[in-house]
Design a protein around this motif. Structure first.
Motif, short mmCIF file in Angstrom:
data_model
loop_
_atom_site.label_atom_id
_atom_site.label_comp_id
_atom_site.label_asym_id
_atom_site.label_seq_id
_atom_site.Cartn_x
_atom_site.Cartn_y
_atom_site.Cartn_z
N ALA A 1 0.84 -1.20 0.00
CA ALA A 1 0.00 0.00 0.00
C ALA A 1 0.88 1.25 0.00
O ALA A 1 0.59 2.23 -0.70
CB ALA A 1 -0.94 -0.01 1.20
N ALA B 1 -5.10 4.62 -1.16
CA ALA B 1 -3.97 3.76 -0.81
C ALA B 1 -3.32 4.23 0.49
O ALA B 1 -2.93 3.42 1.33
CB ALA B 1 -2.95 3.73 -1.95
N GLN C 1 -2.92 2.09 3.88
CA GLN C 1 -1.59 1.91 4.49
C GLN C 1 -1.63 2.31 5.96
O GLN C 1 -1.11 1.61 6.82
CB GLN C 1 -0.55 2.74 3.73
#
Length: 66
Positions: free
Chosen positions: A18, A48, A52
């Motif tokens: 990610a 993303a 993450q």
């Protein structure tokens, strides 16, 4: 002998992927001149980054480092 991956290995691998996606989308964005497509890539980078962060926090809660 096949490799065995733990849940933590998989979490850390996903978090790393990610993080790399955020970097890649951000880099790709600089090459796009079409505003609609650029906004789409910006959204992809943002999503993303959220993913993450979620996985990094999960890893930290479980006592390891991302």
């Amino acid at each position: 002998m096949p490799m065995k991956f733990s849940d933590m290995d998989m979490l850390q691998d996903y978090e790393k992927d990610a993080r790399m996606a955020v970097i890649a989308y951000s880099l790709i964005q600089t090459e796009i001149f079409d505003e609609t497509l650029r906004k789409l890539i910006t959204t992809a980078a943002s999503e993303a980054a959220k993913s993450q962060k979620t996985f990094a926090e999960l890893i930290l809660v479980r006592g390891d480092r991302p």
